[in-house]
Scaffold this motif. Structure first.
Motif, PDB file in Angstrom:
ATOM      1  N   ARG A  20       0.817  -1.212   0.000  1.00  0.00           N
ATOM      2  CA  ARG A  20       0.000   0.000   0.000  1.00  0.00           C
ATOM      3  C   ARG A  20       0.854   1.266   0.000  1.00  0.00           C
ATOM      4  O   ARG A  20       0.340   2.356  -0.268  1.00  0.00           O
TER       5      ARG A  20
ATOM      6  N   GLU B 253       1.886   2.926   2.511  1.00  0.00           N
ATOM      7  CA  GLU B 253       1.093   3.766   3.402  1.00  0.00           C
ATOM      8  C   GLU B 253       1.865   3.986   4.701  1.00  0.00           C
ATOM      9  O   GLU B 253       2.483   3.074   5.238  1.00  0.00           O
TER      10      GLU B 253
ATOM     11  N   GLN C 280      -2.260   4.173   8.337  1.00  0.00           N
ATOM     12  CA  GLN C 280      -2.837   2.845   8.505  1.00  0.00           C
ATOM     13  C   GLN C 280      -3.536   2.729   9.851  1.00  0.00           C
ATOM     14  O   GLN C 280      -4.634   2.179   9.954  1.00  0.00           O
TER      15      GLN C 280
END
Length: 268
Positions: free
Chosen positions: A185, A187, A192
């Motif tokens: 991702r 991220e 998250q």
């Protein structure tokens, strides 16, 4: 010389046992748990952690894995406490069969929680127990830590990751569930964490009560679901779309159940 050193490094990495969720995952479980502590449990946690370099649940969440290098004797003694193999048993936990001498993650959670809750124990013993509990509740919610003995919890199942995660390089199924599902991702941890905190409570608190054996059985049943073991070594991006939400739900379950356990053990 460079090639020789590289070969040694790669061999050592291949031999190193994978840790559940990886450092980020364990910190996320701890962060999620922290938000659910009662005032009295929080005060007790803060008192136990006050001399730590990072005196938070997240700050000690990876301590049990660091023992491998920082305290090898305790690391070796506690190594079996990180997992339990239930895959071959149909995901039904029987202590005498699956956890001889109490050396598995289920009984480790029970035993270390008892030490933590016992205020007659020395503070250093209770602190160590807290560190173990924070880590092991994370471990038991990583499905591969309750899976098959025959492949060492997916460690011997080789997979090739698609572009967008680790540039298509090889890995194994255990490592994929530790962190690879999340790495793709790109991220930040804070983002998250915010997403995980926003999950509906009803989705993430299936079942009430502190029951490490049931938690392990639930994790094992994920391992046995069709598709968790991919049909081909090279993963399709669809694998991530299917299984990342499952892994993230396990993180949330781990965090909220860790809070439940700590509240039960530490409330006045």
């Amino acid at each position: 010389m460079v090639r020789s050193l590289l070969a040694v490094l790669l061999l050592s990495l291949a031999m190193a046992p994978a840790s559940a969720w990886g450092p980020r995952g364990h910190r996320l479980v701890a962060e999620l748990a922290d938000a659910g502590l009662t005032p009295s449990a929080r005060a007790e946690v803060q008192a136990l952690l006050r001399d730590e370099s990072e005196p938070t649940l997240a700050g000690v969440a990876n301590w049990a894995d660091a023992l491998r290098s920082e305290d090898p004797d305790l690391g070796r003694a506690s190594a079996p406490w990180h997992y339990v193999n239930l895959g071959e048993s149909g995901c039904s936990y029987v202590a005498a069969r699956d956890c001889p001498d109490g050396a598995c993650v289920v009984e480790a959670i029970v035993d270390q929680t008892a030490i933590l809750a016992d205020r007659a124990r020395p503070p250093e013993e209770r602190l160590q127990a807290l560190k173990f509990v924070v880590h092991f509740v994370g471990d038991v919610h990583q499905p591969m830590h309750a899976g098959y003995a025959r492949d060492k919890g997916g460690n011997t199942v080789q997979v090739n990751l698609p572009d967008g995660s680790r540039d298509g390089r090889g890995s194994n199924l255990h490592a994929l569930w530790d962190s690879g599902l999340f790495d793709s991702r790109h991220e930040s941890q804070s983002r998250q964490l915010a997403r995980l905190r926003a999950l509906p409570a009803a989705t993430a608190t299936a079942g009430a009560g502190v029951d490490p054996a049931r938690w392990a059985e639930e994790s094992c049943r994920i391992v046995r679901r069709p598709g968790v073991y991919p049909a081909r070594a090279t993963l399709d991006p669809a694998y991530y779309r299917t299984w990342r939400p499952v892994a993230e739900r396990q993180l949330v379950l781990g965090g909220r159940r860790l809070a439940m356990l700590l509240n039960q053990a530490l409330d006045d």
